[in-house]
Motif scaffolding. Sequence first.
Motif, PDB file in Angstrom:
ATOM      1  N   ASN A 189       0.816  -1.224   0.000  1.00 28.77           N
ATOM      2  CA  ASN A 189       0.000   0.000   0.000  1.00 28.77           C
ATOM      3  C   ASN A 189       0.850   1.275   0.000  1.00 28.77           C
ATOM      4  OD1 ASN A 189      -2.506   1.262  -0.095  1.00 28.77           O
ATOM      5  ND2 ASN A 189      -2.640   1.458   2.129  1.00 28.77           N
ATOM      6  N   VAL A 190       1.883   1.265  -0.845  1.00 26.57           N
ATOM      7  CA  VAL A 190       2.718   2.453  -1.049  1.00 26.57           C
ATOM      8  C   VAL A 190       2.553   2.871  -2.504  1.00 26.57           C
ATOM      9  CG1 VAL A 190       5.071   3.372  -1.079  1.00 26.57           C
ATOM     10  CG2 VAL A 190       4.392   1.748   0.704  1.00 26.57           C
ATOM     11  N   THR A 191       2.255   4.142  -2.738  1.00 30.79           N
ATOM     12  CA  THR A 191       2.047   4.615  -4.107  1.00 30.79           C
ATOM     13  C   THR A 191       3.317   5.276  -4.653  1.00 30.79           C
ATOM     14  OG1 THR A 191       1.306   6.824  -3.466  1.00 30.79           O
ATOM     15  CG2 THR A 191      -0.371   5.073  -3.557  1.00 30.79           C
ATOM     16  N   ALA A 192       3.368   5.387  -5.970  1.00 30.90           N
ATOM     17  CA  ALA A 192       4.479   6.105  -6.601  1.00 30.90           C
ATOM     18  C   ALA A 192       4.501   7.547  -6.123  1.00 30.90           C
ATOM     19  CB  ALA A 192       4.356   6.041  -8.123  1.00 30.90           C
ATOM     20  N   ALA A 193       3.316   8.126  -5.908  1.00 24.76           N
ATOM     21  CA  ALA A 193       3.237   9.513  -5.424  1.00 24.76           C
ATOM     22  C   ALA A 193       3.848   9.645  -4.030  1.00 24.76           C
ATOM     23  CB  ALA A 193       1.776   9.970  -5.411  1.00 24.76           C
ATOM     24  N   ASP A 194       3.653   8.609  -3.190  1.00 22.36           N
ATOM     25  CA  ASP A 194       4.262   8.625  -1.850  1.00 22.36           C
ATOM     26  C   ASP A 194       5.780   8.752  -1.960  1.00 22.36           C
ATOM     27  OD1 ASP A 194       1.819   8.308  -0.540  1.00 22.36           O
ATOM     28  OD2 ASP A 194       1.973   6.112  -0.515  1.00 22.36           O
ATOM     29  N   ILE A 195       6.346   7.984  -2.874  1.00 20.21           N
ATOM     30  CA  ILE A 195       7.802   7.995  -3.026  1.00 20.21           C
ATOM     31  C   ILE A 195       8.259   9.300  -3.673  1.00 20.21           C
ATOM     32  CG2 ILE A 195       9.745   6.839  -4.150  1.00 20.21           C
ATOM     33  CD1 ILE A 195       8.243   4.210  -3.813  1.00 20.21           C
ATOM     34  N   LEU A 196       7.538   9.743  -4.697  1.00 20.33           N
ATOM     35  CA  LEU A 196       7.899  10.988  -5.379  1.00 20.33           C
ATOM     36  C   LEU A 196       7.869  12.182  -4.430  1.00 20.33           C
ATOM     37  CD1 LEU A 196       5.940  10.431  -8.712  1.00 20.33           C
ATOM     38  CD2 LEU A 196       8.413  10.755  -8.525  1.00 20.33           C
ATOM     39  N   ASN A 197       6.934  12.143  -3.488  1.00 19.59           N
ATOM     40  CA  ASN A 197       6.794  13.245  -2.532  1.00 19.59           C
ATOM     41  C   ASN A 197       7.493  12.974  -1.205  1.00 19.59           C
ATOM     42  OD1 ASN A 197       5.011  15.152  -4.036  1.00 19.59           O
ATOM     43  ND2 ASN A 197       3.650  13.367  -4.060  1.00 19.59           N
ATOM     44  N   ALA A 198       8.329  11.918  -1.189  1.00 23.21           N
ATOM     45  CA  ALA A 198       9.143  11.570  -0.009  1.00 23.21           C
ATOM     46  C   ALA A 198       8.300  11.429   1.251  1.00 23.21           C
ATOM     47  CB  ALA A 198      10.253  12.610   0.195  1.00 23.21           C
ATOM     48  N   ARG A 199       7.145  10.751   1.102  1.00 24.39           N
ATOM     49  CA  ARG A 199       6.282  10.535   2.259  1.00 24.39           C
ATOM     50  C   ARG A 199       6.692   9.251   2.967  1.00 24.39           C
ATOM     51  NH1 ARG A 199       1.830  12.946  -1.017  1.00 24.39           N
ATOM     52  NH2 ARG A 199       1.277  10.898  -1.839  1.00 24.39           N
ATOM     53  N   HIS A 200       7.415   9.409   4.061  1.00 26.22           N
ATOM     54  CA  HIS A 200       7.846   8.256   4.854  1.00 26.22           C
ATOM     55  C   HIS A 200       6.675   7.818   5.727  1.00 26.22           C
ATOM     56  CE1 HIS A 200      11.051   5.788   6.734  1.00 26.22           C
ATOM     57  NE2 HIS A 200      10.246   5.846   7.783  1.00 26.22           N
ATOM     58  N   SER A 201       6.413   6.507   5.744  1.00 24.35           N
ATOM     59  CA  SER A 201       5.263   5.998   6.495  1.00 24.35           C
ATOM     60  C   SER A 201       5.569   4.614   7.033  1.00 24.35           C
ATOM     61  CB  SER A 201       4.039   5.925   5.574  1.00 24.35           C
ATOM     62  OG  SER A 201       4.280   4.982   4.525  1.00 24.35           O
ATOM     63  N   THR A 202       4.672   4.125   7.880  1.00 28.71           N
ATOM     64  CA  THR A 202       4.804   2.760   8.392  1.00 28.71           C
ATOM     65  C   THR A 202       4.738   1.758   7.243  1.00 28.71           C
ATOM     66  OG1 THR A 202       3.772   3.403  10.478  1.00 28.71           O
ATOM     67  CG2 THR A 202       3.827   1.055   9.968  1.00 28.71           C
ATOM     68  N   GLN A 203       3.863   2.044   6.278  1.00 30.02           N
ATOM     69  CA  GLN A 203       3.747   1.153   5.114  1.00 30.02           C
ATOM     70  C   GLN A 203       5.055   1.123   4.320  1.00 30.02           C
ATOM     71  OE1 GLN A 203       1.551   3.451   6.086  1.00 30.02           O
ATOM     72  NE2 GLN A 203      -0.538   3.034   5.340  1.00 30.02           N
ATOM     73  N   PHE A 204       5.675   2.292   4.175  1.00 27.04           N
ATOM     74  CA  PHE A 204       6.943   2.360   3.443  1.00 27.04           C
ATOM     75  C   PHE A 204       8.022   1.574   4.188  1.00 27.04           C
ATOM     76  CE2 PHE A 204      11.098   4.345   2.601  1.00 27.04           C
ATOM     77  CZ  PHE A 204      11.163   4.165   1.226  1.00 27.04           C
ATOM     78  N   GLU A 205       8.068   1.697   5.508  1.00 27.31           N
ATOM     79  CA  GLU A 205       9.054   0.960   6.303  1.00 27.31           C
ATOM     80  C   GLU A 205       8.854  -0.548   6.148  1.00 27.31           C
ATOM     81  OE1 GLU A 205       9.368   2.143  10.381  1.00 27.31           O
ATOM     82  OE2 GLU A 205       9.524   4.271   9.885  1.00 27.31           O
ATOM     83  N   THR A 206       7.606  -0.984   6.124  1.00 29.13           N
ATOM     84  CA  THR A 206       7.317  -2.414   5.960  1.00 29.13           C
ATOM     85  C   THR A 206       7.757  -2.896   4.586  1.00 29.13           C
ATOM     86  OG1 THR A 206       5.395  -2.134   7.412  1.00 29.13           O
ATOM     87  CG2 THR A 206       5.517  -4.174   6.147  1.00 29.13           C
ATOM     88  N   LEU A 207       7.497  -2.083   3.567  1.00 32.71           N
ATOM     89  CA  LEU A 207       7.949  -2.389   2.204  1.00 32.71           C
ATOM     90  C   LEU A 207       9.462  -2.519   2.162  1.00 32.71           C
ATOM     91  CD1 LEU A 207       7.713  -2.484  -0.956  1.00 32.71           C
ATOM     92  CD2 LEU A 207       7.803   0.034  -0.873  1.00 32.71           C
ATOM     93  N   MET A 208      10.159  -1.596   2.801  1.00 35.41           N
ATOM     94  CA  MET A 208      11.616  -1.602   2.762  1.00 35.41           C
ATOM     95  C   MET A 208      12.196  -2.735   3.606  1.00 35.41           C
ATOM     96  SD  MET A 208      12.120   0.603   0.555  1.00 35.41           S
ATOM     97  CE  MET A 208      13.910   0.699   0.579  1.00 35.41           C
TER      98      MET A 208
END
Length: 277
Positions: free
Chosen positions: A185-204
């Motif tokens: 549940n991480v979007t390309a827009a999240d990454i483009l806008n450098a939105r760090h989130s719990t979902q991003f941490e789980t992805l990484m």
Amino acid sequence: MSPDEYCQQKAAQSGSSFYYSFLFLPQARRRAITALYAFCREVDDVVDESTDDMVARSKLGWWRKEVQAMLANQPTHPVTKALLPHMADYQLDGAHMLAIIDGMEMDLNQTRYLDFNALQKYCWHVAGVVGILSASIFGITNPQTREFAEKLGLAFQMTNIIRDVGEDTRKGRIYLPVNELQQFNVTAADILNARHSTQFETLMQFQYERAQKLYEEAFALLPPEDRKAQRTGLIMAAIYRALLVEIQRDGFHVLNQRISLTPIRKLWLAWKTYVRG
């Protein structure tokens, strides 16, 4: 400036972790791997530093012709002049050199990858092939060592992808597979806008665990009789795995910064790995 000096300068200027592993090689092998590294930097810079895709394609086309000229014993560039004496000595395959250029061109053709299988094809061109060429320079007696080197190259590239998520995105490329972004549940827009989130941490964390598994799989493939010859690859791995752990400890804050190890730590890891054998 001699061709070897040109390559040495190119390698030193990059500040790459790889440079520290080269320091422990015998002189002839060090010259060969430095020339190979300089070649990789040259063709990589074509894509990274060009703002016009047509210009970049033209330059990559020039490099293809230059590799063919080197294989015909007629190099014109300092890098290919430095590489030529080592092609036969270490049985380096010209087709692999061309495959690296193909990988760089993939960055001009594709900025997203649907799944990990598709990403692996890209990684083979820009890292797996480099691993095979490097292992040939370090010394191979068992053919299985090439499998080790190819897998290790993939592990290195995945480490780079994890480290450079933000930087690559600013260049218009997202290497994290599309289906895995959707899964977490991480979007390309999240990454483009450098939105760090719990979902991003789980992805990484998922990417981190995959990279660590690739390192373990690579080490399991290294035949004992080639371990000493391949110490340079193991030094690279020690530095890259330490970087990977550092990124995880920092909570995967890679969207707006580039995490790196200090030169003294890289040198310490290189020395420790070399002594351990």
